[in-house]
Motif scaffolding. Structure first.
Motif, PDB file in Angstrom:
ATOM      1  N   GLY A  29     -10.889   1.347  16.658  1.00 20.56           N
ATOM      2  CA  GLY A  29     -11.615   0.276  15.984  1.00 20.56           C
ATOM      3  C   GLY A  29     -12.130   0.621  14.609  1.00 20.56           C
ATOM      4  N   LYS A  30     -11.835   1.808  14.100  1.00 23.72           N
ATOM      5  CA  LYS A  30     -12.314   2.221  12.773  1.00 23.72           C
ATOM      6  C   LYS A  30     -11.487   1.536  11.694  1.00 23.72           C
ATOM      7  N   HIS A  31     -12.161   0.910  10.729  1.00 25.05           N
ATOM      8  CA  HIS A  31     -11.472   0.205   9.649  1.00 25.05           C
ATOM      9  C   HIS A  31     -11.056   1.211   8.562  1.00 25.05           C
ATOM     10  N   VAL A  32      -9.761   1.432   8.434  1.00 25.49           N
ATOM     11  CA  VAL A  32      -9.238   2.409   7.471  1.00 25.49           C
ATOM     12  C   VAL A  32      -8.310   1.707   6.493  1.00 25.49           C
ATOM     13  N   THR A  33      -8.524   1.962   5.206  1.00 28.08           N
ATOM     14  CA  THR A  33      -7.629   1.453   4.164  1.00 28.08           C
ATOM     15  C   THR A  33      -6.736   2.593   3.694  1.00 28.08           C
ATOM     16  N   VAL A  34      -5.437   2.395   3.761  1.00 37.18           N
ATOM     17  CA  VAL A  34      -4.471   3.385   3.264  1.00 37.18           C
ATOM     18  C   VAL A  34      -3.983   2.924   1.902  1.00 37.18           C
ATOM     19  N   ALA A  35      -4.155   3.765   0.885  1.00 35.24           N
ATOM     20  CA  ALA A  35      -3.790   3.416  -0.485  1.00 35.24           C
ATOM     21  C   ALA A  35      -2.402   3.947  -0.802  1.00 35.24           C
ATOM     22  N   GLY A  36      -1.429   3.055  -0.888  1.00 32.27           N
ATOM     23  CA  GLY A  36      -0.090   3.431  -1.308  1.00 32.27           C
ATOM     24  C   GLY A  36       0.912   3.528  -0.184  1.00 32.27           C
ATOM     25  N   LEU A  37       2.030   2.840  -0.351  1.00 25.21           N
ATOM     26  CA  LEU A  37       3.183   3.038   0.516  1.00 25.21           C
ATOM     27  C   LEU A  37       3.926   4.289   0.050  1.00 25.21           C
ATOM     28  N   GLY A  38       4.856   4.763   0.827  1.00 24.15           N
ATOM     29  CA  GLY A  38       5.647   5.899   0.375  1.00 24.15           C
ATOM     30  C   GLY A  38       5.600   7.054   1.357  1.00 24.15           C
ATOM     31  N   VAL A  39       5.945   8.264   0.845  1.00 24.62           N
ATOM     32  CA  VAL A  39       6.178   9.410   1.729  1.00 24.62           C
ATOM     33  C   VAL A  39       4.915   9.855   2.453  1.00 24.62           C
ATOM     34  N   SER A  40       3.731   9.593   1.879  1.00 17.39           N
ATOM     35  CA  SER A  40       2.502   9.970   2.574  1.00 17.39           C
ATOM     36  C   SER A  40       1.805   8.765   3.195  1.00 17.39           C
ATOM     37  N   GLY A  41       1.845   7.605   2.527  1.00 18.11           N
ATOM     38  CA  GLY A  41       1.118   6.437   3.003  1.00 18.11           C
ATOM     39  C   GLY A  41       1.632   5.888   4.314  1.00 18.11           C
ATOM     40  N   ILE A  42       2.955   5.785   4.445  1.00 17.06           N
ATOM     41  CA  ILE A  42       3.528   5.199   5.659  1.00 17.06           C
ATOM     42  C   ILE A  42       3.244   6.068   6.892  1.00 17.06           C
ATOM     43  N   PRO A  43       3.489   7.397   6.861  1.00 19.21           N
ATOM     44  CA  PRO A  43       3.138   8.211   8.031  1.00 19.21           C
ATOM     45  C   PRO A  43       1.640   8.153   8.356  1.00 19.21           C
ATOM     46  N   ALA A  44       0.789   8.089   7.310  1.00 18.56           N
ATOM     47  CA  ALA A  44      -0.654   8.014   7.541  1.00 18.56           C
ATOM     48  C   ALA A  44      -1.006   6.717   8.259  1.00 18.56           C
ATOM     49  N   ALA A  45      -0.452   5.609   7.793  1.00 19.40           N
ATOM     50  CA  ALA A  45      -0.741   4.316   8.411  1.00 19.40           C
ATOM     51  C   ALA A  45      -0.291   4.299   9.863  1.00 19.40           C
ATOM     52  N   ARG A  46       0.888   4.819  10.128  1.00 19.93           N
ATOM     53  CA  ARG A  46       1.402   4.842  11.509  1.00 19.93           C
ATOM     54  C   ARG A  46       0.519   5.714  12.408  1.00 19.93           C
ATOM     55  N   ALA A  47       0.171   6.907  11.919  1.00 21.66           N
ATOM     56  CA  ALA A  47      -0.613   7.828  12.734  1.00 21.66           C
ATOM     57  C   ALA A  47      -1.984   7.247  13.063  1.00 21.66           C
ATOM     58  N   LEU A  48      -2.605   6.600  12.089  1.00 22.35           N
ATOM     59  CA  LEU A  48      -3.933   6.026  12.314  1.00 22.35           C
ATOM     60  C   LEU A  48      -3.861   4.826  13.260  1.00 22.35           C
ATOM     61  N   HIS A  49      -2.827   4.008  13.071  1.00 23.28           N
ATOM     62  CA  HIS A  49      -2.648   2.842  13.945  1.00 23.28           C
ATOM     63  C   HIS A  49      -2.442   3.286  15.396  1.00 23.28           C
TER      64      HIS A  49
END
Length: 480
Positions: free
Chosen positions: A13-33
């Motif tokens: 339930g933590k609201h996280v904003t990921v800044a930027g698509l690409g080689v770091s942003g996409i894996p970060a978004a997936r891992a957090l989701h």
């Protein structure tokens, strides 16, 4: 947080904003989701590639806002940013005003290591203006030779998130870190770390040389065993002195000369260790021969010593240092020998995109026909030319900012013949090689070390190096 401790965060339930698509942003978004966070990805651009990436994330239930990377989404509790986003962007200013922390991809990986239930592998970290990738790959080769499960990760192209969350269980990671990544990694605490060198670079991003150096110095914070510094670059030792490290952590120097106590260096063509031996006041341990380093250029020997120091800090035996260095092969376009034609060597160091890297490259050879030029990125060339003048047989200049190098040559090496190619098309490289061959004499080295970025003429430094190598091989075929 100590080096061996693992952070636990309740992401549900933590609201996280990921800044930027690409080689770091996409894996970060997936891992957090996957960990239950409510993720919103913001991205400045909205081109076809970005829209396709957004569609994949939205299919998972992740919110994506394209073309709006400036506004902080409501309810944001944490921002995770791609390393290249500048600190003065409105998104980060808004986060600071709201008291919202900002992490980079490295910080997220550090916090998530051990999250899969396995023991978190310690990190051996490397930063510096030049030589990071080579040193990290050398280090990984040494660690592998010691029988350790390892990988070269970080700014080297392998995602740290993939490394810490993947299926492979590592004993230790060899981690390349850029100044951008370190800026956004406040809690990173490495086992041991090295700053290879410091020279002006990315100052438009950091704002000043002092800020750039401070971000590099973050790699030493909380080190537990060794802070490795360059004896020839006192600024790196200054960063060690300023670092807050774990009790018992040691400062370890590397030098191309004979080492003092707590240093690694070179004696009679042998790489030796006076740091990780029983009696460093009186004893030295042989590690490898200079000839085991490929190529044995001075700056590459320095890279090898830094890698050896980190490996020795981790307990690696001397024989593994030797075997790892022997097994290592450098990446393309880094002092890469292309061919010998008529007793003239042709060497591709297209990766030398700034004056600091080019200075090291020029120092590796005695008599040089230098091919240089491109986008200067605000650099000046007087010191570079002064240092190299005695080694220059001739110079071939190409690219948008070649006049800046020409002016420095006129001031400091007026006797050196200069060919100024008034063209910036990609075919100019063939002419550059031909003109360099005309200037060269038996025993010389024709060296592509541009001291500039490549984007005025080529997609990247790889394409520039390939054009050089193609031109050299075509010339060799003609002579065959």
């Amino acid at each position: 947080m100590g080096s061996q401790e693992v952070s636990t965060v309740d992401w549900q339930g933590k609201h996280v904003t990921v800044a930027g698509l690409g080689v770091s942003g996409i894996p970060a978004a997936r891992a957090l989701h996957e960990r239950g966070a409510l993720v919103t990805v913001v991205n400045d651009g909205g081109d076809e590639r970005a829209r396709a990436q957004a569609a994949e994330l939205e299919a998972l239930g992740i919110t994506v806002r394209l073309g709006d990377g400036a506004t902080l989404p409501p309810s944001t509790e944490l921002v995770v940013t791609a390393p290249g986003w500048q600190p003065d962007k409105p998104l980060f200013l808004a986060a600071a005003e709201a008291g919202v922390p900002v992490w980079g991809d490295v910080e997220l990986a550090w916090r998530l290591r051990g999250d899969n239930g396995r023991k978190a592998a310690p990190w051996l970290a490397v930063t510096g203006t030049n030589g990071k990738t080579t040193t990290v790959r050398m280090l990984a080769s040494i660690l592998e030779a010691a029988g350790l499960r390892t990988a070269a990760v970080g700014n080297i192209g392998v995602s740290l998130l993939d490394a810490v969350l993947g299926d492979t269980e590592y004993d230790v990671l060899a981690v390349e870190l850029s100044s951008y990544q370190l800026h956004w990694a406040p809690s990173l605490r490495a086992h041991s770390a090295a700053v290879l060198n410091l020279a002006p670079d990315h100052l438009d991003w950091h704002g000043s040389m002092e800020a750039y150096a401070a971000d590099k110095g973050r790699v030493y914070e909380g080190n537990t065993v060794a802070c490795v510094y360059n004896v020839a670059d006192p600024a790196t030792e200054d960063l060690v002195r300023e670092a807050d490290v774990e009790e018992g952590c040691r400062a370890i120097g590397f030098t191309l000369g004979a080492p003092g106590p707590s240093q690694l260096g070179v004696v009679d063509g042998i790489l030796v260790d006076r740091a990780f031996v029983a009696n460093r006041q009186k004893q030295a341990q042989e590690l490898a021969e200079v000839s085991d380093v490929d190529p044995p250029a001075p700056h590459n020997i320095a890279n090898a010593l830094a890698a050896a120091a980190l490996a020795r800090a981790f307990g690696v035996e001397p024989a593994a240092v030797r075997d790892g260095l022997r097994a290592f092969r450098p990446d393309a376009h880094r002092i890469e020998h292309v061919a010998d034609i008529g007793e003239v060597a042709y060497v591709d160091d297209s990766k030398a995109t700034n004056t600091h890297a080019t200075e090291a490259s020029l120092a590796a050879y005695d008599s040089i026909v230098w091919i240089a030029g491109g986008l200067a990125k605000g650099a000046t060339f007087d010191e570079l030319v002064i240092g190299a003048a005695k080694r220059l047989r001739g110079v071939v200049l190409m690219g948008a900012d070649r006049a800046l190098i020409h002016e420095a040559l006129t001031r400091h090496a007026p006797e050196v013949p200069v060919v100024d190619l008034d063209r910036t098309d990609t075919g100019a490289m063939s002419e550059a090689v031909a003109r360099a061959a005309e200037l060269a004499r038996p025993g010389d080295t024709v060296l592509l070390a541009p001291a500039c970025a490549s984007m005025d003429m080529f997609t990247n430094y790889n394409k520039r190096g390939e054009a050089f190598a193609d031109a050299v091989r075509a010339r060799a075929d003609e002579r065959a």
